[in-house]
Design a protein around this motif. Structure first.
Motif, PDB file in Angstrom:
ATOM      1  N   ALA A  59       0.837  -1.204   0.000  1.00  0.00           N
ATOM      2  CA  ALA A  59       0.000   0.000   0.000  1.00  0.00           C
ATOM      3  C   ALA A  59       0.871   1.253   0.000  1.00  0.00           C
ATOM      4  N   GLU A  60       0.448   2.239  -0.777  1.00  0.00           N
ATOM      5  CA  GLU A  60       1.144   3.532  -0.840  1.00  0.00           C
ATOM      6  C   GLU A  60       0.186   4.617  -0.377  1.00  0.00           C
ATOM      7  N   ILE A  61       0.598   5.335   0.660  1.00  0.00           N
ATOM      8  CA  ILE A  61      -0.242   6.377   1.245  1.00  0.00           C
ATOM      9  C   ILE A  61       0.378   7.729   0.915  1.00  0.00           C
ATOM     10  N   LEU A  62      -0.355   8.550   0.169  1.00  0.00           N
ATOM     11  CA  LEU A  62       0.112   9.889  -0.181  1.00  0.00           C
ATOM     12  C   LEU A  62      -0.705  10.915   0.597  1.00  0.00           C
ATOM     13  N   VAL A  63      -0.003  11.806   1.294  1.00  0.00           N
ATOM     14  CA  VAL A  63      -0.659  12.797   2.145  1.00  0.00           C
ATOM     15  C   VAL A  63      -0.362  14.193   1.614  1.00  0.00           C
ATOM     16  N   GLY A  64      -1.412  14.970   1.383  1.00  0.00           N
ATOM     17  CA  GLY A  64      -1.246  16.362   0.979  1.00  0.00           C
ATOM     18  C   GLY A  64      -1.511  17.263   2.167  1.00  0.00           C
ATOM     19  N   ILE A  65      -0.567  18.142   2.485  1.00  0.00           N
ATOM     20  CA  ILE A  65      -0.698  19.032   3.637  1.00  0.00           C
ATOM     21  C   ILE A  65      -0.002  20.350   3.320  1.00  0.00           C
ATOM     22  N   GLU A  66      -0.534  21.454   3.846  1.00  0.00           N
ATOM     23  CA  GLU A  66      -0.025  22.781   3.501  1.00  0.00           C
ATOM     24  C   GLU A  66       1.104  23.228   4.431  1.00  0.00           C
ATOM     25  N   THR A  67       2.022  22.348   4.710  1.00  0.00           N
ATOM     26  CA  THR A  67       3.238  22.684   5.463  1.00  0.00           C
ATOM     27  C   THR A  67       4.260  21.593   5.200  1.00  0.00           C
ATOM     28  N   ASP A  68       5.519  21.907   5.457  1.00  0.00           N
ATOM     29  CA  ASP A  68       6.562  20.916   5.227  1.00  0.00           C
ATOM     30  C   ASP A  68       7.428  20.683   6.464  1.00  0.00           C
ATOM     31  N   ARG A  69       6.951  21.099   7.626  1.00  0.00           N
ATOM     32  CA  ARG A  69       7.749  20.947   8.830  1.00  0.00           C
ATOM     33  C   ARG A  69       6.860  20.755  10.044  1.00  0.00           C
ATOM     34  N   GLY A  70       7.481  20.424  11.159  1.00  0.00           N
ATOM     35  CA  GLY A  70       6.750  20.234  12.398  1.00  0.00           C
ATOM     36  C   GLY A  70       6.704  18.773  12.801  1.00  0.00           C
ATOM     37  N   PRO A  71       6.388  18.500  14.071  1.00  0.00           N
ATOM     38  CA  PRO A  71       6.337  17.115  14.572  1.00  0.00           C
ATOM     39  C   PRO A  71       5.321  16.250  13.832  1.00  0.00           C
ATOM     40  N   TRP A  72       4.183  16.834  13.434  1.00  0.00           N
ATOM     41  CA  TRP A  72       3.152  16.048  12.744  1.00  0.00           C
ATOM     42  C   TRP A  72       3.675  15.545  11.403  1.00  0.00           C
ATOM     43  N   VAL A  73       4.312  16.406  10.636  1.00  0.00           N
ATOM     44  CA  VAL A  73       4.862  16.001   9.339  1.00  0.00           C
ATOM     45  C   VAL A  73       5.969  14.966   9.537  1.00  0.00           C
ATOM     46  N   ALA A  74       6.818  15.177  10.537  1.00  0.00           N
ATOM     47  CA  ALA A  74       7.886  14.214  10.814  1.00  0.00           C
ATOM     48  C   ALA A  74       7.313  12.847  11.168  1.00  0.00           C
ATOM     49  N   ALA A  78       7.878   9.329   9.216  1.00  0.00           N
ATOM     50  CA  ALA A  78       8.391   8.183   9.958  1.00  0.00           C
ATOM     51  C   ALA A  78       7.480   6.963   9.815  1.00  0.00           C
ATOM     52  N   ALA A  79       6.181   7.202   9.620  1.00  0.00           N
ATOM     53  CA  ALA A  79       5.238   6.099   9.456  1.00  0.00           C
ATOM     54  C   ALA A  79       5.284   5.487   8.062  1.00  0.00           C
ATOM     55  N   GLY A  80       6.076   6.087   7.158  1.00  0.00           N
ATOM     56  CA  GLY A  80       6.207   5.550   5.811  1.00  0.00           C
ATOM     57  C   GLY A  80       5.295   6.179   4.790  1.00  0.00           C
ATOM     58  N   TYR A  81       4.561   7.222   5.164  1.00  0.00           N
ATOM     59  CA  TYR A  81       3.702   7.907   4.217  1.00  0.00           C
ATOM     60  C   TYR A  81       4.544   8.824   3.323  1.00  0.00           C
ATOM     61  N   THR A  82       4.075   9.019   2.093  1.00  0.00           N
ATOM     62  CA  THR A  82       4.685  10.003   1.197  1.00  0.00           C
ATOM     63  C   THR A  82       3.970  11.331   1.418  1.00  0.00           C
ATOM     64  N   VAL A  83       4.682  12.297   1.979  1.00  0.00           N
ATOM     65  CA  VAL A  83       4.078  13.580   2.326  1.00  0.00           C
ATOM     66  C   VAL A  83       4.399  14.586   1.227  1.00  0.00           C
ATOM     67  N   LEU A  84       3.357  15.179   0.658  1.00  0.00           N
ATOM     68  CA  LEU A  84       3.504  16.162  -0.415  1.00  0.00           C
ATOM     69  C   LEU A  84       3.135  17.534   0.130  1.00  0.00           C
ATOM     70  N   ALA A  85       4.092  18.444   0.094  1.00  0.00           N
ATOM     71  CA  ALA A  85       3.851  19.800   0.582  1.00  0.00           C
ATOM     72  C   ALA A  85       3.109  20.594  -0.487  1.00  0.00           C
ATOM     73  N   VAL A  86       1.951  21.125  -0.122  1.00  0.00           N
ATOM     74  CA  VAL A  86       1.109  21.888  -1.050  1.00  0.00           C
ATOM     75  C   VAL A  86       1.160  23.356  -0.659  1.00  0.00           C
ATOM     76  N   ASN A  87       1.520  24.191  -1.608  1.00  0.00           N
ATOM     77  CA  ASN A  87       1.504  25.624  -1.354  1.00  0.00           C
ATOM     78  C   ASN A  87       0.059  26.084  -1.156  1.00  0.00           C
ATOM     79  N   PRO A  88      -0.223  26.885  -0.121  1.00  0.00           N
ATOM     80  CA  PRO A  88      -1.602  27.348   0.098  1.00  0.00           C
ATOM     81  C   PRO A  88      -2.212  28.039  -1.123  1.00  0.00           C
ATOM     82  N   LEU A  89      -1.380  28.740  -1.900  1.00  0.00           N
ATOM     83  CA  LEU A  89      -1.901  29.396  -3.103  1.00  0.00           C
ATOM     84  C   LEU A  89      -2.331  28.355  -4.134  1.00  0.00           C
TER      85      LEU A  89
END
Length: 410
Positions: A59-74, A78-89
């Motif tokens: 399974a591949e989990i892709l997460v879109g979130i409007e930030t690229d830092r912080g404990p939540w993103v880390a 660490a859980a193996g998700y692919t985190v994609l940083a989305v610019n708010p604009l």
């Protein structure tokens, strides 16, 4: 199996939506910030993936979130998700594609992010896997620069206040945030008190600040403070003096903390493997080099090419073409901290690099203004830095500017 998660984050909670490849909503929830919220998100995803071990591994989990830092993103990484940083604009423009009513909600934003990740994952930037050392450098370098910006703001406030009731101080003191200026203004914040300062008192403050030519400077300061000037009534001057003393106290603390943080920046940057390469670049010292490394990061796969690094830096131009009209413009959307560091590097490189100086002079000879020429030089220096980091080699003047070096030799 691919799952697409939209994560609209707030200070104390996250609205999440999980979507499949066909765009069907599989789950939505509001989870709290912190460990409990992360556990709940994992449980939602786990239920959708199933208990089959092989299927879970694939399974591949892709997460879109409007930030690229912080404990939540880390934690997501660490859980193996692919985190994609989305610019708010970007998210705002994508929301307009889904509806024109102007309606907006946290749950709706989570849906927009999930759908955006589903359809445009190939165009979004994964959160870079910078090392812990680079993250530490970013923390102290950014705080150090923020303190300097704050000092500048408070110095300007001090300048405006002095101009309103004590204009002679602006003439007497060249550097308002210097240690001797802060000491003398704290001792004599009103024109009347300043006029009573003796040569010995002024000289002592200059000596503690390690100034040169103390007798002449002390005499000039005293003469200026005792000269005739326009002023305010005594009660108004005393009110201004109270405000000025508060600003002086803040500036004193900022000076101390800036000096302390400078030591932290130097210590962390000196331990990074890329420090030697970055310091070999013209115009980059320890503090400026640390800022450049902090903002670029050290993930070797983050920038596919020198062009990608230049685009992220904001030094490369953008082209707007429509029909017969074509305009080349500077990028005005950029990382302010990074562009500030790179512009400062370019200006400093004019003194230390003959190739950089020749390149800048050539742009000026073409009729380009100072700022655009400096930006073009910064763009070229970013490309040189990218090549050095990619190959692991130190800066070499002849390699960086082969045509200009050959021409100078001829």
């Amino acid at each position: 199996m691919r799952l697409f998660v939209g994560d609209d984050w707030a200070e104390d909670h996250h609205d999440v939506e999980v979507m499949d490849s066909a765009g069907r909503r599989l789950a939505k929830a509001r989870v709290p910030e912190g460990v409990a919220g992360m556990a709940k998100l994992h449980a939602i995803v786990g239920d959708l993936v199933g208990d089959d071990a092989d299927e879970a591994d694939e399974a591949e989990i892709l997460v879109g979130i409007e930030t690229d830092r912080g404990p939540w993103v880390a934690a997501l990484i660490a859980a193996g998700y692919t985190v994609l940083a989305v610019n708010p604009l970007q998210a705002s423009r994508f929301r307009d594609r889904l509806g024109f009513s102007g309606a907006k909600s946290d749950a709706g934003d989570a849906h927009v992010l999930a759908d955006m990740v589903r359809t445009h994952a190939h165009e979004l930037r994964p959160v870079a896997g910078d090392s812990a050392r680079a993250e530490a450098i970013k923390v102290v370098a950014r705080t150090h620069k923020t303190m300097i910006w704050e000092r500048t703001r408070h110095t300007q406030r001090l300048r405006h206040a002095l101009g309103d009731y004590f204009p002679a101080a602006l003439v007497a003191f060249d550097d308002l945030d210097a240690a001797d200026t802060l000491e003398l203004l704290a001792k004599a914040p009103t024109p009347a008190q300043a006029a009573r300062l003796t040569i010995a008192q002024i000289s002592a403050a200059l000596k503690r600040a390690r100034r040169r030519d103390i007798p002449a400077k002390a005499a000039a300061i005293q003469t200026t403070l005792r000269s005739e000037q326009l002023g305010q009534p005594e009660v108004v001057a005393e009110a201004y003096a109270a405000s000025v003393q508060a600003l002086l106290a803040v500036l004193g603390v900022l000076n101390t903390q800036i000096k302390t943080l400078q030591g932290q920046v130097e210590a962390h940057f000196g331990q990074h493997p890329a420090a030697e390469i970055i310091l070999s670049q013209p115009g980059l010292g320890t503090i400026l080099g640390a800022r450049v490394l902090a903002e670029f990061g050290d993930d070797p796969t983050r920038y596919a090419s020198a062009k990608a690094r230049k685009n992220y830096a904001g030094t490369s131009p953008i082209t707007r073409a429509s029909g017969k009209k074509k305009v080349v413009l500077a990028r005005f959307v950029h990382n302010d901290r990074l562009i500030d560091a790179l512009t400062t590097q370019a200006f400093s490189a004019l003194q230390w690099s003959p190739g950089a100086r020749a390149y800048y002079d050539r742009q000026r000879a073409r009729g380009v203004g100072h700022s655009p020429a400096l930006r073009q030089l910064a763009n070229r220096l970013v490309g040189i830095l990218h090549g050095c980091l990619k190959t692991g080699t130190l800066y070499d003047e002849a390699t960086a500017w082969p045509q200009l070096t050959e021409k100078a030799a001829a």
